[in-house]
Scaffold this motif. Structure first.
Motif, mmCIF file in Angstrom:
data_model
loop_
_atom_site.group_PDB
_atom_site.id
_atom_site.type_symbol
_atom_site.label_atom_id
_atom_site.label_comp_id
_atom_site.label_asym_id
_atom_site.label_seq_id
_atom_site.Cartn_x
_atom_site.Cartn_y
_atom_site.Cartn_z
ATOM 1 N N ASN A 11 0.861 -1.178 0.000
ATOM 2 C CA ASN A 11 0.000 0.000 0.000
ATOM 3 C C ASN A 11 0.902 1.234 0.000
ATOM 4 O OD1 ASN A 11 -1.825 2.026 0.404
ATOM 5 N ND2 ASN A 11 -2.688 1.206 2.283
ATOM 6 N N PRO A 12 1.112 1.874 -1.153
ATOM 7 C CA PRO A 12 1.989 3.054 -1.206
ATOM 8 C C PRO A 12 1.507 4.207 -0.332
ATOM 9 C CG PRO A 12 1.461 2.285 -3.411
ATOM 10 C CD PRO A 12 0.601 1.509 -2.461
ATOM 11 N N ASN A 13 0.243 4.200 0.049
ATOM 12 C CA ASN A 13 -0.322 5.233 0.905
ATOM 13 C C ASN A 13 0.335 5.243 2.286
ATOM 14 O OD1 ASN A 13 -2.174 7.322 0.831
ATOM 15 N ND2 ASN A 13 -3.770 6.123 1.826
ATOM 16 N N THR A 14 0.945 4.136 2.681
ATOM 17 C CA THR A 14 1.505 4.039 4.026
ATOM 18 C C THR A 14 2.835 4.752 4.162
ATOM 19 O OG1 THR A 14 2.609 1.969 3.490
ATOM 20 C CG2 THR A 14 0.409 1.824 4.408
ATOM 21 N N ARG A 15 3.556 4.916 3.089
ATOM 22 C CA ARG A 15 4.904 5.480 3.159
ATOM 23 C C ARG A 15 5.031 6.880 2.571
ATOM 24 N NH1 ARG A 15 7.984 2.449 6.595
ATOM 25 N NH2 ARG A 15 7.517 0.277 6.246
ATOM 26 N N VAL A 16 3.943 7.462 2.109
ATOM 27 C CA VAL A 16 4.037 8.753 1.426
ATOM 28 C C VAL A 16 4.535 9.859 2.350
ATOM 29 C CG1 VAL A 16 1.643 9.462 1.794
ATOM 30 C CG2 VAL A 16 2.869 10.262 -0.202
ATOM 31 N N MET A 17 4.222 9.793 3.627
ATOM 32 C CA MET A 17 4.656 10.838 4.552
ATOM 33 C C MET A 17 6.137 10.727 4.915
ATOM 34 S SD MET A 17 2.114 12.670 4.797
ATOM 35 C CE MET A 17 0.351 12.730 4.742
ATOM 36 N N ASN A 18 6.774 9.619 4.578
ATOM 37 C CA ASN A 18 8.205 9.459 4.820
ATOM 38 C C ASN A 18 9.031 9.791 3.589
ATOM 39 O OD1 ASN A 18 8.081 8.663 7.487
ATOM 40 N ND2 ASN A 18 7.719 6.535 6.950
ATOM 41 N N SER A 19 8.387 10.162 2.499
ATOM 42 C CA SER A 19 9.125 10.414 1.267
ATOM 43 C C SER A 19 9.990 11.671 1.413
ATOM 44 C CB SER A 19 8.166 10.556 0.084
ATOM 45 O OG SER A 19 7.296 11.632 0.282
ATOM 46 N N ARG A 20 10.993 11.743 0.573
ATOM 47 C CA ARG A 20 11.969 12.824 0.648
ATOM 48 C C ARG A 20 11.304 14.182 0.430
ATOM 49 N NH1 ARG A 20 17.544 12.626 -2.471
ATOM 50 N NH2 ARG A 20 17.691 10.915 -1.004
ATOM 51 N N GLY A 21 11.531 15.094 1.330
ATOM 52 C CA GLY A 21 11.036 16.454 1.201
ATOM 53 C C GLY A 21 9.602 16.668 1.633
ATOM 54 N N MET A 22 8.922 15.639 2.095
ATOM 55 C CA MET A 22 7.509 15.781 2.463
ATOM 56 C C MET A 22 7.330 16.708 3.656
ATOM 57 S SD MET A 22 4.500 15.075 1.761
ATOM 58 C CE MET A 22 2.959 15.343 2.565
ATOM 59 N N TRP A 23 8.153 16.568 4.664
ATOM 60 C CA TRP A 23 8.011 17.407 5.853
ATOM 61 C C TRP A 23 8.312 18.867 5.532
ATOM 62 C CZ3 TRP A 23 10.727 14.238 10.283
ATOM 63 C CH2 TRP A 23 10.052 13.036 10.436
ATOM 64 N N LEU A 24 9.315 19.113 4.692
ATOM 65 C CA LEU A 24 9.633 20.488 4.295
ATOM 66 C C LEU A 24 8.492 21.080 3.476
ATOM 67 C CD1 LEU A 24 11.656 22.836 4.129
ATOM 68 C CD2 LEU A 24 12.573 21.756 2.069
ATOM 69 N N THR A 25 7.946 20.299 2.575
ATOM 70 C CA THR A 25 6.814 20.762 1.768
ATOM 71 C C THR A 25 5.615 21.085 2.651
ATOM 72 O OG1 THR A 25 7.594 19.397 -0.059
ATOM 73 C CG2 THR A 25 5.313 20.155 -0.161
ATOM 74 N N TYR A 26 5.380 20.253 3.627
ATOM 75 C CA TYR A 26 4.283 20.461 4.573
ATOM 76 C C TYR A 26 4.468 21.778 5.334
ATOM 77 C CZ TYR A 26 1.429 19.518 8.726
ATOM 78 O OH TYR A 26 0.529 19.600 9.748
ATOM 79 N N ALA A 27 5.671 21.994 5.872
ATOM 80 C CA ALA A 27 5.954 23.216 6.630
ATOM 81 C C ALA A 27 5.860 24.454 5.725
ATOM 82 C CB ALA A 27 7.328 23.126 7.272
ATOM 83 N N LEU A 28 6.359 24.351 4.512
ATOM 84 C CA LEU A 28 6.258 25.481 3.576
ATOM 85 C C LEU A 28 4.809 25.766 3.200
ATOM 86 C CD1 LEU A 28 9.318 24.832 1.234
ATOM 87 C CD2 LEU A 28 9.077 26.589 3.007
ATOM 88 N N GLY A 29 3.999 24.735 3.083
ATOM 89 C CA GLY A 29 2.578 24.920 2.791
ATOM 90 C C GLY A 29 1.855 25.655 3.908
ATOM 91 N N VAL A 30 2.166 25.302 5.163
ATOM 92 C CA VAL A 30 1.565 26.003 6.301
ATOM 93 C C VAL A 30 2.047 27.453 6.332
ATOM 94 C CG1 VAL A 30 1.424 26.075 8.818
ATOM 95 C CG2 VAL A 30 1.252 23.885 7.636
ATOM 96 N N GLY A 31 3.329 27.665 6.076
ATOM 97 C CA GLY A 31 3.853 29.029 6.026
ATOM 98 C C GLY A 31 3.222 29.852 4.918
#
Length: 153
Positions: A11-31
Motif C-alpha cells: 500500500n503506497p499510501n503508508t509510506r508517502v509521509m516518509n518520502s523525501r522532502g515531504m516534511w519540508l513541503t508540509y511546513a512550507l505549505g503552512v507558512g
C-alpha cells in the motif's frame, strides 16, 4: 506514479509521509497559508494566526482522520478501504518519526497562534478546540475506533 508499474509497497499510501522532502513541503505549505492570510487587507495578525491554526487543523482532520481508503489499487483484499490515512500510516505502527512529526506540528502551530494572539480568551478557546479535534483522533487508544459509529463504513 505510473499505473501498472510494480512497486515494493503493498500500500503506497503508508509510506508517502516518509518520502523525501515531504516534511519540508508540509511546513512550507503552512507558512504559505499564513502569508496568504496575512495579505488579506482587513485580517489582523491575531486573526491570521487563529485562521492559520483552524484551517490547518481542519485540513489535517479531513485528510488524515476522515477520508478512508487509498487512491491506489492495492493487493490487500480491501483492508485499506476501511482505514483512515492516519491508521494506514507506517502500516499502523505507533510512534514512528512521521507520526511524531504530524502529532507535534499542530501543537507547535497552537503555541505560535496562542503567543501571537496574546492569549486572548476567544482565540484561545478556538485554537484549543481546534487542537483537541486533531490530537484526540491521533491517540493510540483510538486506533481503528469509530466513536458513535461515525465514519464506520
Amino acid at each position: 506514479m505510473n499505473v501498472g508499474v510494480a512497486h515494493s509497497e503493498v500500500n503506497p499510501n503508508t509510506r508517502v509521509m516518509n518520502s523525501r522532502g515531504m516534511w519540508l513541503t508540509y511546513a512550507l505549505g503552512v507558512g504559505l497559508l499564513h502569508i496568504v492570510l496575512l495579505s488579506i487587507p482587513f485580517c489582523s495578525v491575531p486573526v491570521a494566526w487563529t485562521l492559520t491554526n483552524i484551517i490547518h487543523n481542519l485540513g489535517m482532520y479531513v485528510f488524515l482522520h476522515a477520508v478512508k481508503g487509498t487512491p491506489f489499487e492495492t493487493p490487500d483484499q480491501g483492508r485499506a478501504r476501511l482505514l483512515t490515512h492516519w491508521e494506514q500510516l507506517d502500516y499502523g505502527v505507533q510512534f514512528t518519526s512521521s507520526r511524531k512529526f504530524f502529532t507535534i506540528s499542530p501543537i507547535i502551530l497552537y503555541f505560535l497562534a496562542s503567543f501571537y494572539t496574546k492569549y486572548d480568551p476567544t482565540h484561545f478557546i478556538l485554537n484549543t478546540a481546534s487542537l483537541l479535534s486533531v490530537l484526540i483522533p491521533k491517540m493510540p487508544q483510538l486506533h481503528g475506533v469509530r466513536i458513535f459509529g461515525i465514519n464506520k463504513y
